[in-house]
Design a protein around this motif. Structure first.
Motif, short mmCIF file in Angstrom:
data_model
loop_
_atom_site.label_atom_id
_atom_site.label_comp_id
_atom_site.label_asym_id
_atom_site.label_seq_id
_atom_site.Cartn_x
_atom_site.Cartn_y
_atom_site.Cartn_z
N PRO A 35 12.80 1.92 3.38
CA PRO A 35 13.42 1.98 4.72
C PRO A 35 12.42 1.87 5.87
O PRO A 35 12.78 1.39 6.95
CB PRO A 35 14.12 3.35 4.72
CG PRO A 35 14.45 3.59 3.29
CD PRO A 35 13.26 3.04 2.54
N LEU A 36 11.17 2.30 5.66
CA LEU A 36 10.16 2.15 6.71
C LEU A 36 9.97 0.69 7.07
O LEU A 36 9.90 0.32 8.25
CB LEU A 36 8.82 2.73 6.24
CG LEU A 36 8.53 4.20 6.54
CD1 LEU A 36 9.43 5.09 5.70
CD2 LEU A 36 7.07 4.52 6.25
N TYR A 67 -3.52 -0.52 7.38
CA TYR A 67 -3.00 -0.84 6.05
C TYR A 67 -3.40 -2.22 5.54
O TYR A 67 -3.75 -2.36 4.36
CB TYR A 67 -1.48 -0.69 6.03
CG TYR A 67 -1.03 0.72 5.74
CD1 TYR A 67 -1.65 1.82 6.32
CD2 TYR A 67 0.03 0.97 4.88
CE1 TYR A 67 -1.25 3.11 6.07
CE2 TYR A 67 0.45 2.26 4.60
CZ TYR A 67 -0.19 3.32 5.21
OH TYR A 67 0.21 4.59 4.94
N PRO A 68 -3.33 -3.28 6.36
CA PRO A 68 -3.73 -4.59 5.84
C PRO A 68 -5.17 -4.59 5.33
O PRO A 68 -5.48 -5.24 4.33
CB PRO A 68 -3.56 -5.50 7.06
CG PRO A 68 -2.47 -4.87 7.86
CD PRO A 68 -2.73 -3.38 7.71
N ILE A 69 -6.06 -3.85 6.00
CA ILE A 69 -7.47 -3.79 5.57
C ILE A 69 -7.58 -3.10 4.21
O ILE A 69 -8.20 -3.62 3.27
CB ILE A 69 -8.31 -3.03 6.61
CG1 ILE A 69 -8.27 -3.75 7.96
CG2 ILE A 69 -9.75 -2.87 6.11
CD1 ILE A 69 -8.90 -2.97 9.09
N PHE A 70 -6.94 -1.93 4.09
CA PHE A 70 -7.01 -1.19 2.84
C PHE A 70 -6.24 -1.91 1.72
O PHE A 70 -6.64 -1.86 0.55
CB PHE A 70 -6.43 0.21 3.03
CG PHE A 70 -7.26 1.08 3.95
CD1 PHE A 70 -8.64 1.01 3.92
CD2 PHE A 70 -6.66 1.94 4.85
CE1 PHE A 70 -9.42 1.80 4.77
CE2 PHE A 70 -7.43 2.74 5.70
CZ PHE A 70 -8.80 2.67 5.66
N GLY A 71 -5.15 -2.57 2.09
CA GLY A 71 -4.39 -3.33 1.09
C GLY A 71 -5.21 -4.45 0.51
O GLY A 71 -5.20 -4.68 -0.71
N ILE A 118 -4.34 8.12 0.29
CA ILE A 118 -4.16 8.60 1.66
C ILE A 118 -3.07 7.79 2.35
O ILE A 118 -2.23 8.34 3.08
CB ILE A 118 -5.49 8.51 2.44
CG1 ILE A 118 -6.48 9.53 1.89
CG2 ILE A 118 -5.26 8.74 3.94
CD1 ILE A 118 -7.87 9.46 2.53
N THR A 119 -3.05 6.49 2.09
CA THR A 119 -2.05 5.65 2.74
C THR A 119 -0.68 5.74 2.08
O THR A 119 0.27 5.12 2.56
CB THR A 119 -2.52 4.17 2.75
OG1 THR A 119 -2.89 3.79 1.43
CG2 THR A 119 -3.69 3.98 3.69
N SER A 120 -0.57 6.46 1.00
CA SER A 120 0.76 6.81 0.47
C SER A 120 1.16 8.19 0.98
O SER A 120 2.34 8.44 1.23
CB SER A 120 0.76 6.81 -1.06
OG SER A 120 0.75 5.51 -1.57
N GLY A 121 0.18 9.05 1.14
CA GLY A 121 0.46 10.40 1.65
C GLY A 121 0.99 10.36 3.07
O GLY A 121 1.95 11.07 3.41
N LEU A 127 0.82 -1.20 0.00
CA LEU A 127 0.00 0.00 0.00
C LEU A 127 0.86 1.26 0.00
O LEU A 127 0.50 2.27 -0.60
CB LEU A 127 -0.93 -0.01 1.22
CG LEU A 127 -2.30 0.65 1.03
CD1 LEU A 127 -3.02 0.09 -0.17
CD2 LEU A 127 -3.15 0.46 2.28
N ASN A 128 2.02 1.19 0.69
CA ASN A 128 2.95 2.32 0.68
C ASN A 128 3.35 2.71 -0.74
O ASN A 128 3.31 3.87 -1.13
CB ASN A 128 4.23 1.97 1.45
CG ASN A 128 4.08 2.13 2.95
OD1 ASN A 128 3.07 2.60 3.43
ND2 ASN A 128 5.10 1.73 3.68
#
Length: 484
Positions: A254-255, A187-191, A338-341, A59-60
């Motif tokens: 890196p995250l 994130y797992p939900i949105f992914g 949003i999850t990239s922002g 998702l990132n």
């Protein structure tokens, strides 16, 4: 249809075959302790399960890239399929894997710091400014973009700037809170929602009454409305970035390098998410080419709607997926950017904390770094969205190019098979230099002049790079012998 299915098979096969080759070249050490274990602080360095890290990384790096970029790329025709497949396997996945694993080997350092290790302090200083600027662009784009989509979906129920404020509030929380408190939960939900939307479109394409154009010599041409204004090379290779290769990915890796428990997870997380994104991009490109009838009709529809990829994505989701498409569109098309922002701002915070050696365990230190970032991003929302997006597109691919040269230097210093990144680095140098010479936001030169100029810049880059690594190879070899 055959070309589309073969393309998906080739992508998946590329993960198992070429991914293993790349992993062997890097030479993983399964006994080596990762930064998540060595430097655990329960803020940014947090060991997480591999499946969770995979979905967060996916998702990132994805955002709207494999959706909007693929739709815009589909306007060029089936040539988009070729770039997605070859780009994902031989450029994007290699770029993502090595950038993630080099961060892992260097205690989770941000990409600008990794670049400095292999290309020197001068390049590091440039990359620090460049990556922070890029991440602020990303944060700004994914602050205004989703707000506009939500505002349109809700029929202007609230003012646009209220939605901007709501998203900004979330960004502040996700940037400041420990990674396992908010990001790893959502994130797992949105992914999964984004993957389900892609799977739904795939089923509709395979079993519905849709005719996907084949990839053949006759179709490998520029099918846009104005081919002279949007030449296939280099415009296609910048338009489809996240579905093929994207420098933004190297800022995100890196995250997750700070959350991986073992180096054996690297291929699945870094190489695997890029291949997954390539499959998603293929599906959206195919859907765009077929939903509107053909490539020509897609171009007409986009032209009539101001080239609004968000409109096209919404239309495709609602009509091809039915009632459930609306829910998935909301989760996928809104949540993805949003999850990239949020991780763009988080990455910017980590880069600045690396630069200033700021301990991020304390909330006040996170605030000192983050507040200026949000103020600057909000100020940029007052600029024309199209201008910000165009500069983001070029700077994104330029960052990917610098990272490819960095990885090539690393492989040369380590006496490994450097050709796996040398050829993509040369190609992307030609793409980025030609693009900035042709594009309206660049020098707007005639195509022929831009091609010659791009070739000259690429040649000069190769000469400068080779001179540098030849001079520094002996230094790195002696350093390695000293520490071993």
């Amino acid at each position: 249809m055959v070309s589309f299915i073969v393309s998906i098979i080739v992508l998946i096969t590329g993960y198992f075959i070429y991914g293993r080759i790349i992993e062997r070249i890097f030479d993983i050490d399964t006994e080596r302790k990762t930064p998540a274990v060595l430097l655990r602080d329960d803020i940014d360095f947090v060991p997480l399960p591999q499946w969770r890290v995979f979905l967060i990384q996916f998702l990132n790096i994805a955002g709207l890239g494999p959706i909007f970029g693929a739709i815009a790329g589909a306007m060029f025709g089936p040539a988009a399929f070729l770039w997605i497949v070859l780009g994902s396997i031989f450029a994007g996945a290699v770029h993502d894997y090595f950038s993630g694993m080099l961060s892992l080997r260097h205690n989770g350092l941000s990409i600008s710091e990794v670049v400095g290790i292999y290309l020197g302090p001068n390049v590091k200083q440039i990359m620090r400014l460049f990556t922070v600027a890029l991440l602020i662009f990303v944060g700004t784009v994914f602050l205004v973009g989703p707000a506009k989509i939500i505002n349109g979906m809700t029929g202007d129920m609230w003012n646009l700037w209220i939605w901007v404020g709501v998203i900004l509030a979330y960004y502040i929380l996700s940037t400041l809170l420990p990674i396992d408190k908010l990001i790893s939960k959502l994130y797992p939900i949105f992914g999964m929602a984004m993957l389900l939307m892609a799977i739904g479109l795939l089923v509709a394409l395979l079993f519905g009454d849709y005719k996907i154009p084949e990839l053949n010599p006759g179709n490998l041409r520029n099918m846009t409305t104005n081919p002279d204004e949007t030449p296939l090379f280099p415009i296609l290779f910048v338009t489809i970035a996240c579905g093929a290769i994207s420098g933004f990915h190297s800022t995100q890796s890196p995250l997750m390098a700070r959350c991986i428990k073992n180096e054996r997870c690297g291929r699945g997380i870094f190489f695997g998410t890029m291949i997954t994104e390539g499959v998603v991009a293929l599906i959206w490109a195919a859907a765009a080419m077929t939903f509107f009838g053909n490539v020509s009709e897609l171009n007409n529809a986009m032209l009539a709607n101001d080239n609004n990829a968000a409109w096209a994505a919404n239309e495709i989701s609602l009509h091809m997926l039915g009632g459930i498409g609306g829910i998935l569109a909301l989760l996928g098309i809104v949540a993805a950017p949003i999850t990239s922002g949020d991780t763009a701002f988080r990455s910017a915070r980590l880069i600045l904390s690396d630069i200033f050696k700021s301990n991020q365990k304390k909330i006040k230190n996170r605030l000192y770094i983050s507040i200026p970032l949000f103020v600057l991003a909000f100020a940029l929302t007052q600029m024309d969205f199209g201008i910000i997006w165009r500069y983001f597109a070029w700077s994104n691919q330029t960052l990917a190019t610098v990272v490819l040269w960095t990885i090539t230097a690393y492989l040369i210093f380590e006496s490994k098979a450097y050709w796996v990144t040398l050829f993509p680095a040369i190609f992307m140098t030609m793409v980025c230099s030609t693009y900035i010479l042709i594009a309206p936001e660049g020098f707007e030169l005639a195509n022929d002049i831009a091609y010659w100029g791009g070739a000259l810049i690429t040649l000069c880059t190769i000469i400068l790079f080779w001179t540098y690594v030849t001079r520094k190879k002996a230094v790195f070899r002696s350093m390695k012998e000293t520490f071993s």
